[in-house]
Design a protein around this motif. Structure first.
Motif, short mmCIF file in Angstrom:
data_model
loop_
_atom_site.label_atom_id
_atom_site.label_comp_id
_atom_site.label_asym_id
_atom_site.label_seq_id
_atom_site.Cartn_x
_atom_site.Cartn_y
_atom_site.Cartn_z
N ARG A 21 -45.39 30.60 -75.33
CA ARG A 21 -45.50 30.11 -76.77
C ARG A 21 -44.51 29.86 -77.83
N PRO A 23 -42.40 27.32 -79.61
CA PRO A 23 -42.80 25.88 -79.75
C PRO A 23 -41.74 25.34 -79.31
N TYR A 26 -42.96 24.38 -75.72
CA TYR A 26 -44.38 23.54 -75.57
C TYR A 26 -44.24 22.29 -76.14
N ASN A 27 -43.41 22.32 -77.13
CA ASN A 27 -43.35 20.86 -77.61
C ASN A 27 -42.58 19.86 -76.79
N ASP A 400 -50.36 24.52 -79.75
CA ASP A 400 -49.78 25.59 -79.23
C ASP A 400 -50.91 26.09 -78.16
N TYR A 402 -50.52 25.86 -74.43
CA TYR A 402 -50.05 25.85 -73.22
C TYR A 402 -50.99 26.77 -72.27
#
Length: 414
Positions: A21, A23, A26-27, A400, A402
């Motif tokens: 989680r 960023p 997952y970005n 967000d 994933y």
């Protein structure tokens, strides 16, 4: 390869600590995957409490390995495995998933897939090309003069859900509602989902199931030339699908038939525009277009992970698994294996290397892959041809969600 600050790797133990989680992860998960390939391609993910594979050959082999399966309770009991009982607050979701093509193993999987498969073979899907083109052109007509658009809500969200709904026999006007149900539904697959996520998924699963049950009743009395009627009235070795099987299958086709393609349209447009490469060459002919589409699927896949249960003792890359263990395959990382793809983090539309694993492999290879590929091969060149000078107007925000990978929105101008 430098290890990102949010990623901790113990090469000796082959343990990894990573907050999905975060960023920063997952970005841009590809950066983390590259570090894992360099330092620890098979690893125990501490936060997820299971082993994961990123190597192309290992992932490709495991997808086809019959010692592993999508379900486990057909060979062992919950008590034997120490598996908790299902939660009462997800009973409607669990019922809708009970006969999902994604979750079943043979012989049930074989029977369901055989009944559905003929609708998704390439020669049948190809007949939808004029409809996809007409819909895509009509949507572009609606915003072309504005010189700007938020692509997901005005284009990417609409095409895949409309086409899969038409195949099944659901009216176009149900599209927005199907999207709402689907978004809630896939919340169950996110890492670290909350009780609120679970309750929303359960509520939508009940509404979704009730709607499909009503459609089934209609098609039983008045069959049409659509996939739902086909599934209801066609037998396989003397057996017909039960109502529960019909509901599960219809829901999984609707969800899988659009959710990933929505993400992939957005991901593909973004990677193409950020590359700065000549889109005229990328989409110069059908062959170039197909290669470009496959390269976007490789480098920015919409679904990153699939799990398998170990059905009998097995060893992979020196890791011993016993019956009931779960192992995760990071498809998106396998697509970046440097042993298969030179300079794997570089977008190269002319690549002609190993096939990407974005649709999986083996008996659970994505049944909708021909439709998804057709949609991408039509809508991507159409967008760039119709909107010359296309550019990103605002830095895209990644969802967000994933282990799915997609954008919150994609603002474009031309």
């Amino acid at each position: 390869m430098t290890i990102p600050p949010y990623l901790t790797i113990d090469k000796g133990l082959r343990h990894v600590s990573l907050d999905a989680r975060d960023p920063a992860f997952y970005n841009d998960p590809n950066r983390a995957y590259a570090a894992l390939h360099a330092h620890c391609p098979t690893f125990y993910w501490e936060e997820q409490r299971q082993w994961f594979l990123t190597g192309y050959d290992h992932v490709n082999a495991l997808l086809r390995d019959r010692r592993f399966g999508r379900q486990i309770l057909h060979v062992a009991t919950r008590e034997e495995l120490g598996m908790p009982e299902p939660h009462p607050h997800t009973r409607h979701f669990d019922a809708a998933e009970a006969h999902s093509l994604l979750e079943l193993e043979p012989p049930d999987h074989t029977r369901l897939r055989t009944l559905v498969n003929r609708a998704f073979v390439s020669r049948h899907v190809e007949k939808m090309k004029p409809e996809i083109e007409e819909l895509a052109n009509r949507l572009i007509d609606g915003f072309e003069a504005d010189r700007k658009v938020e692509l997901l809500s005005s284009f990417a969200d609409i095409i895949p859900v409309t086409m899969i709904a038409r195949m099944i026999g659901i009216p176009d006007e149900m599209g927005p509602q199907l999207l709402r149900w689907s978004h809630d539904y896939v919340g169950m697959y996110m890492f670290k989902r909350s009780r609120v996520d679970e309750e929303a998924a359960d509520r939508s699963a009940k509404e979704f199931s009730d709607y499909v049950r009503g459609m089934i009743a209609e098609r039983r009395s008045s069959p049409r030339d659509d996939l739902l009627s086909h599934m209801i009235h066609t037998e396989h070795k003397g057996q017909y699908l039960t109502e529960d099987e019909l509901i599960s299958t219809t829901i999984v086709l609707l969800n899988a038939g659009h959710e990933a393609t929505v993400h992939q349209i957005g991901n593909s447009v973004r990677i193409i525009l950020e590359s700065g490469l000549d889109t005229g060459a990328m989409f110069g002919d059908e062959q170039a277009t197909a290669r470009t589409v496959e390269e976007t699927l490789r480098i920015c896949a919409p679904v990153h992970i699939f799990d398998r249960y170990c059905l009998e003792p097995a060893e992979i890359d020196g890791v011993a698994f016993k019956r009931g263990d779960k192992v995760g395959m990071i498809l998106a990382a396998a697509n970046l294996d440097p042993s298969k793809y030179p300079n794997p983090l570089t977008f190269k539309p002319e690549r002609n290397e190993a096939p990407n694993l974005s649709f999986g492999a083996g008996i659970h290879f994505c049944i909708g892959a021909p439709l998804a590929r057709l949609e991408l091969n039509i809508v991507l060149p159409l967008l760039f041809r119709r909107l010359p000078g296309l550019k990103i107007a605002r830095t895209p925000a990644v969802k967000d969600v994933y282990h799915f990978h997609g954008l919150e929105r994609l603002d474009l101008a031309w």
